[in-house]
Scaffold this motif. Structure first.
Motif, PDB file in Angstrom:
ATOM      1  N   ILE A   1      74.888  89.069  -4.217  1.00 38.62           N
ATOM      2  CA  ILE A   1      75.242  87.744  -3.702  1.00 38.62           C
ATOM      3  C   ILE A   1      74.506  87.521  -2.381  1.00 38.62           C
ATOM      4  O   ILE A   1      73.949  86.457  -2.128  1.00 38.62           O
ATOM      5  N   ILE A   2      74.507  88.573  -1.540  1.00 37.68           N
ATOM      6  CA  ILE A   2      73.723  88.544  -0.298  1.00 37.68           C
ATOM      7  C   ILE A   2      72.996  89.877  -0.182  1.00 37.68           C
ATOM      8  O   ILE A   2      73.600  90.937  -0.419  1.00 37.68           O
ATOM      9  N   TYR A   3      71.729  89.825   0.141  1.00 38.64           N
ATOM     10  CA  TYR A   3      70.988  91.055   0.436  1.00 38.64           C
ATOM     11  C   TYR A   3      70.023  90.710   1.557  1.00 38.64           C
ATOM     12  O   TYR A   3      68.857  90.398   1.327  1.00 38.64           O
ATOM     13  N   ASP A   4      70.542  90.703   2.774  1.00 34.65           N
ATOM     14  CA  ASP A   4      69.805  90.177   3.919  1.00 34.65           C
ATOM     15  C   ASP A   4      69.378  91.277   4.872  1.00 34.65           C
ATOM     16  O   ASP A   4      70.183  92.143   5.233  1.00 34.65           O
ATOM     17  N   GLY A   5      68.138  91.212   5.307  1.00 31.74           N
ATOM     18  CA  GLY A   5      67.708  91.954   6.487  1.00 31.74           C
ATOM     19  C   GLY A   5      67.929  91.070   7.705  1.00 31.74           C
ATOM     20  O   GLY A   5      68.473  89.960   7.587  1.00 31.74           O
TER      21      GLY A   5
ATOM     22  N   LEU B   1      70.970  95.960   7.332  1.00 29.69           N
ATOM     23  CA  LEU B   1      71.137  95.440   5.974  1.00 29.69           C
ATOM     24  C   LEU B   1      72.551  94.866   5.836  1.00 29.69           C
ATOM     25  O   LEU B   1      73.535  95.514   6.181  1.00 29.69           O
ATOM     26  N   TYR B   2      72.586  93.633   5.361  1.00 28.56           N
ATOM     27  CA  TYR B   2      73.856  92.937   5.104  1.00 28.56           C
ATOM     28  C   TYR B   2      73.895  92.701   3.601  1.00 28.56           C
ATOM     29  O   TYR B   2      73.110  91.924   3.069  1.00 28.56           O
ATOM     30  N   TRP B   3      74.813  93.395   2.930  1.00 29.01           N
ATOM     31  CA  TRP B   3      74.734  93.460   1.479  1.00 29.01           C
ATOM     32  C   TRP B   3      76.080  93.089   0.853  1.00 29.01           C
ATOM     33  O   TRP B   3      77.103  93.715   1.141  1.00 29.01           O
TER      34      TRP B   3
ATOM     35  N   LYS C   1      76.093  96.756   6.594  1.00 25.94           N
ATOM     36  CA  LYS C   1      77.413  96.255   6.236  1.00 25.94           C
ATOM     37  C   LYS C   1      77.374  95.883   4.772  1.00 25.94           C
ATOM     38  O   LYS C   1      76.529  95.103   4.331  1.00 25.94           O
ATOM     39  N   LYS C   2      78.298  96.468   4.033  1.00 28.67           N
ATOM     40  CA  LYS C   2      78.383  96.151   2.610  1.00 28.67           C
ATOM     41  C   LYS C   2      79.766  95.583   2.350  1.00 28.67           C
ATOM     42  O   LYS C   2      80.769  96.134   2.815  1.00 28.67           O
TER      43      LYS C   2
END
Ligand code: FES
Ligand SMILES: [Fe+2]
Lengths: 436, 166
Positions: free
Chosen positions: B63-67, B45-47, B148-149
């Motif tokens: 702004i970003i919530y990517d798998g 998770l990239y948050w 990563k947050k």
């Protein structure tokens, strides 16, 4: 900067009058770059016509408030004790300080900390500190925070006008209101909530550049369009089957009057509605959602409500757009600076997964790190830069004039890439700007 | 943040973590997109939250919530020639500091760091600030990012494009 005091004086801006600046086929780029014209827009457009302020679901409880702007003027939208949504100017009656400084919250009173004058949520001045310094009855006589001349709402969308000289809101919106229903009635209960935060972005370009443009998609968003090919069934790709941005498609641009404009996907989407409903049934929470929609509206109407995916792609002149999964506000900062605020909309009465998916779809295309809107902002900045070259100052807006028609309902209609929408906005711009 | 967090340099695992972060920062600064993508575990998770540091991502905008698939798509798009907001690319230098380990066991390391990031593009310099939270997992290929947050300090103000890797 000297403010223009009369139309005659405005005409001095490069020796041009409003009439000279906006022609049918072209507009003069001074309307995007000239500080005097920008000042006049603030006066004659933003301070005079209906402006979208916010959605009533942003202030659900008594005392909830949000700070907004009418053009450049700060206002407070607050839920009063009587349950009504009040819009008041955010300016103390004493020496003018803002009485609310944080963007949102819940309060019983607005207290101005300059000298402590206090207002209730209806704006009434309820306390003047050390009031022995004033004659008796001073506080009552002062009244309360100033209000816009008119405040009305359409199904929870709150608008205000600083001028009294406007049509009733419903009339002003005209067909735009019917299009807004496509967002609201995408919920089986006909209710939306706007409390999921906001993407705030800013670009160095004029506010009118945001527009509503079916021509740019394949170029500005080429990086995304390229990806649709790879991923046929992803959310956005499914919505854009059979290239809706081809002039052969059933999609249209539409000028609804009064500057309200539309990228009209209705017929195009209805042509493949059954496939789209199947797609919705295949996603988590989908079956429950579809059943609720069919139960609420009946199958035929439900399909119409579903067809646009809650995205009418509508511009309501001058500061509102309803597109994607969002409500969008444009705030003019200067001739070459604009803030765009994007509020994702959640649906009432649907499984949580549906709303979570709406949020993810929004984030993928909109916001400062997404795949879509940053490229728009980039291109607006390039347009603003280019317009500094004024040897030939004209912006061409003639695309589709050769094939534009007037529909039976009186709206002007063009192919999806036609500049019918730009011309519609400029027609209203010219009407408002020409009123002394 | 845990009060028992330890300064990364004080432990071996901390040094490993710090080296990983510096490596990631260099790849991001230099737009080495494919190599950066390879740092991610498939389950990840990239948050980048929006409007606050702590939000419920299912009810509140990010702004970003990517798998992984979305990260890969981001890399594909930024690698192509049509990502106009990165044509030309931003010149980037980020300075990482305050690196602390929150917890570590055989398989997983979690820690925090802060950064200052200078961006220069088309005659404009923008300074960004942020706080990272990385969870790294040990795999056969080495450390990989599980989560990563990034809290961007001005995530509640009107923002210009932030289209480079953050
Ligand atoms: S300015 Fe508000 S109390 Fe004086
Ligand atoms: Fe766009």
């Amino acid at each position: 900067m000297n403010k223009p005091t009369s139309p005659a004086q405005l005409a001095v801006s490069r020796g041009l009058s409003i009439d000279d600046l906006v022609e049918q086929r072209r507009v003069h780029s001074a309307i995007y770059t000239d500080p005097e014209i920008f000042e006049l827009e603030i006066e004659r457009i933003f301070n005079r016509t209906w402006m979208y302020i916010g959605h009533e679901s942003e202030v659900p409880r008594t005392g909830d408030f949000r700070l907004r702007k009418i053009g450049r003027q700060p206002v407070i939208m607050v839920r009063g004790k009587d349950g009504a949504v009040n819009v008041m100017m955010n300016r103390c009656l004493h020496r003018g300080a803002v009485v609310a400084e944080v963007e949102s919250g819940n309060t019983k009173f607005f207290r101005c900390w300059y000298h402590g004058w206090t207002y209730d949520t209806s704006g009434k001045l309820v306390q003047v500190t050390a009031d022995a310094g004033y004659e008796p009855g001073f506080c009552e006589k002062k009244g309360g925070l100033a209000r816009p001349a008119r405040v009305e709402d359409y199904r929870g969308f709150v608008f205000a006008s600083l001028s009294d000289d406007v049509l009733p809101l419903r009339e002003h919106l005209g067909q735009a209101a019917d299009l807004m229903n496509y967002l609201i009635d995408f919920s089986p209960t006909g209710k939306i909530t706007v409390n999921a935060g906001v993407n705030k972005t800013v670009y160095r370009g004029n506010w009118k550049l945001v527009g509503m443009d079916g021509y740019h998609v394949n170029y500005v968003h080429a990086s995304v369009v390229e990806g649709w090919a790879d991923d046929e069934n992803s959310g956005i790709a499914a919505m854009h089957k059979n290239d809706p941005f081809s002039d052969e498609a059933l999609t249209r641009t539409r000028d609804l009057g009064r500057g309200h404009v539309l990228l009209d996907f209705r017929e195009h989407r209805m042509a493949s509605i059954d496939k789209y409903v199947d797609f919705l049934r295949s996603i988590p929470g989908g079956p429950t959602y579809i059943d609720a929609m069919f139960a609420a509206y009946g199958e035929e109407q439900a399909k119409r409500n579903l067809s646009l995916a809650g995205d009418p792609h509508l511009g309501v002149f001058p500061n509102l757009q309803v597109l994607g999964n969002q409500i969008r506000i444009m705030n003019p900062v200067g001739p070459d600076e604009t803030e765009v605020l994007m509020f994702p909309v959640l649906l009432d009465g649907v499984p949580d997964e549906i709303n979570a998916l709406r949020m993810r779809q929004h984030e993928s295309f909109y916001g400062p790190s997404s795949s879509g809107s940053p490229d728009d902002a980039e291109i607006f900045e390039r347009a603003q830069m280019g317009m500094n070259a004024t040897v030939n100052p004209w912006i061409d807006m003639s695309r589709g004039l050769n094939r534009e028609i007037v529909d039976v309902d009186g709206t002007r209609v063009g192919r999806i890439s036609d500049e019918t929408t730009q011309r519609g906005q400029m027609r209203e711009w010219k009407r408002l700007m020409s009123m002394a | 943040m845990n009060k028992h967090a330890t300064i990364a340099r004080q432990s071996e695992v901390g040094q490993e973590y710090e080296a990983f972060l510096f490596h990631e920062a260099r790849l991001m600064d230099n737009h080495r997109l494919e190599e950066w993508l390879a740092l991610w575990d498939r389950d990840c998770l990239y948050w980048v939250p929006c409007n606050a540091e702590e939000v419920d991502p299912n009810r509140q905008l990010s702004i970003i919530y990517d798998g992984y698939d979305q990260i890969r798509e981001r890399v594909r798009r930024l690698s192509g020639k049509f990502a106009h907001a990165q044509q030309p690319k931003s010149r980037l230098i980020r300075v990482l500091s305050n690196i602390e380990i929150e917890s570590a066991d055989d398989g997983t390391i979690t820690g925090h760091s802060t950064f200052v990031l200078g961006e220069v593009r088309l005659n404009r310099q923008v300074t960004w600030f942020g706080r990272n939270e990385h969870t790294l997992v040990r795999t056969e290929e080495g450390l990989r990012i599980r989560r990563k947050k990034v809290f961007v300090l001005n995530n509640d103000t009107p923002m210009p494009n932030m289209t480079f890797l953050i």
